[in-house]
Design a protein around this motif. Sequence first.
Motif, PDB file in Angstrom:
ATOM      1  N   ASP A 286      52.732 -56.011   1.893  1.00 29.90           N
ATOM      2  CA  ASP A 286      52.494 -55.014   2.922  1.00 29.90           C
ATOM      3  C   ASP A 286      53.184 -55.466   4.210  1.00 29.90           C
ATOM      4  O   ASP A 286      52.775 -56.440   4.833  1.00 29.90           O
ATOM      5  CB  ASP A 286      50.988 -54.857   3.155  1.00 29.90           C
ATOM      6  CG  ASP A 286      50.670 -53.806   4.213  1.00 29.90           C
ATOM      7  OD1 ASP A 286      51.615 -53.133   4.686  1.00 29.90           O
ATOM      8  OD2 ASP A 286      49.481 -53.675   4.572  1.00 29.90           O
ATOM      9  N   GLY A 288      53.475 -53.579   6.861  1.00 26.13           N
ATOM     10  CA  GLY A 288      52.911 -52.869   7.995  1.00 26.13           C
ATOM     11  C   GLY A 288      53.893 -51.911   8.628  1.00 26.13           C
ATOM     12  O   GLY A 288      54.678 -51.244   7.953  1.00 26.13           O
ATOM     13  N   ARG A 290      56.413 -52.641  10.525  1.00 27.06           N
ATOM     14  CA  ARG A 290      57.637 -53.325  10.968  1.00 27.06           C
ATOM     15  C   ARG A 290      58.888 -52.477  10.747  1.00 27.06           C
ATOM     16  O   ARG A 290      59.836 -52.525  11.532  1.00 27.06           O
ATOM     17  CB  ARG A 290      57.770 -54.668  10.253  1.00 27.06           C
ATOM     18  CG  ARG A 290      56.687 -55.687  10.623  1.00 27.06           C
ATOM     19  CD  ARG A 290      56.791 -56.925   9.738  1.00 27.06           C
ATOM     20  NE  ARG A 290      55.804 -57.954  10.070  1.00 27.06           N
ATOM     21  CZ  ARG A 290      54.564 -57.986   9.593  1.00 27.06           C
ATOM     22  NH1 ARG A 290      54.140 -57.019   8.771  1.00 27.06           N
ATOM     23  NH2 ARG A 290      53.749 -58.949   9.934  1.00 27.06           N
TER      24      ARG A 290
END
Length: 445
Positions: A286, A288, A290
Amino acid sequence: MLQDRQGNPLTGANAEAVAAFDAGVRAFNIYRGDPLAHADAALAAAPACVMAHLLKAHLLLMATEPAAAEEAGGILGHVRNLPMSDREAGHLAALQQVLAGDWSRGAETLDRLNMRYPHDLLALQSGHLMDFYRGNARNLRDRVTRVLPAWTADVPGYSIVLGFQAFGLEECGDYARAEAAGREALAREPLDCWAHHAVAHVMEMQGRAEDGIGWMQVRQAQWDGDDNFFKVHNWWHKALFHLDLDDAEGALALYDGAVRREASEVAMDLVDASALLWRLHAAGVDVGGRCLEVAEVWRAHADGKLYPFNDWHAAMAYLGADQVVEVDRLIAAYENAPSAGEVGRWQAQIGLPLLRGFRAFATGHYAEAVSDLHTGRAIANGFGGSHAQRDVIDWTLAEAAIRAGLGAEAVAFAQERVAVKPHSPISRRSLQRARSISAAPAAAA
């Protein structure tokens, strides 16, 4: 007429311009400092210094960014009206060809120029980068091979040429000689980031992840300076070594702490960020939000026209940020682009299968991704970048086959990766997953 450090005459130069030009070429050689500032200093001292203008144009075009290419075009338009030598005219012709989208003609023009002027280090480096950007592994090696006999240790820049040789040998699979050349280059010039990264490539291709991490750590002071243009790419290499060891947490920490530490807007740094996040995402990590940050910065560079390798990496960020519409925009631009010219061929023959394959993977159409990427990877060596960079295609293909439940294909692609890197934990885990899928139908039967 005044000459540069390698003995090449510089039309329109004075002593101050020569010193600034030499400083700019050296900064370019070792990717440290600001070569554009040195070029500007040379022009301030001698506005008619042709090679100072051309140095600046080389630097801008090799950035593979639309705004930089536009600025380079203005410089070339001005230089055409200045008196110049045959050698300088060769530089101008090559840069005009690249600006027109014909990377191979530009690379060949500089190749022939270096046959006549083997000590023209700017032509050699820029031509080497053109070979890299068009994915021509053989000429990455042979361009240097042709001129190296004319170089000796007492010619300034000899170590830099050894670094070019190291990378060309690595891309041609001559790993032992590549590592030896790279280490010799660094013994002569410890700040040569290109030579350092050539040795890192050897270790990456041989699956020597532990060696690679040690190599990056012991020499970090030489490649991670504040003014080092190449440091993000070397941090990317270190992250790949961690991924190879199935250390996704370590790779993600490097992304946050080094790869995107400065939120660079340079296209080369964005390529590394996108490729690392995509690998992590494909490995089930994961990442996120980014990808959203990287995707937003890509908008200034991914125009669907200049350089398809960058567009493809922008697509990785767009897909990670759930911006499928941006990838569809690139696909439509490619479908409607003129097929003439080298960039047009890259778009139609390589870019489209890759964009479609990565889009299919990101949207859960894994069998479709396998079909597109199995086709695309076979021709991707005619595309920009290195073998290590293009490995993301095979990485994605193997994962797509597993997620599609294609047992035989999944095992076959995973076995390819284990054969290349038999000691890689993440490759072995991929093979185990593929075998479990392949065994499931037989068990059910």
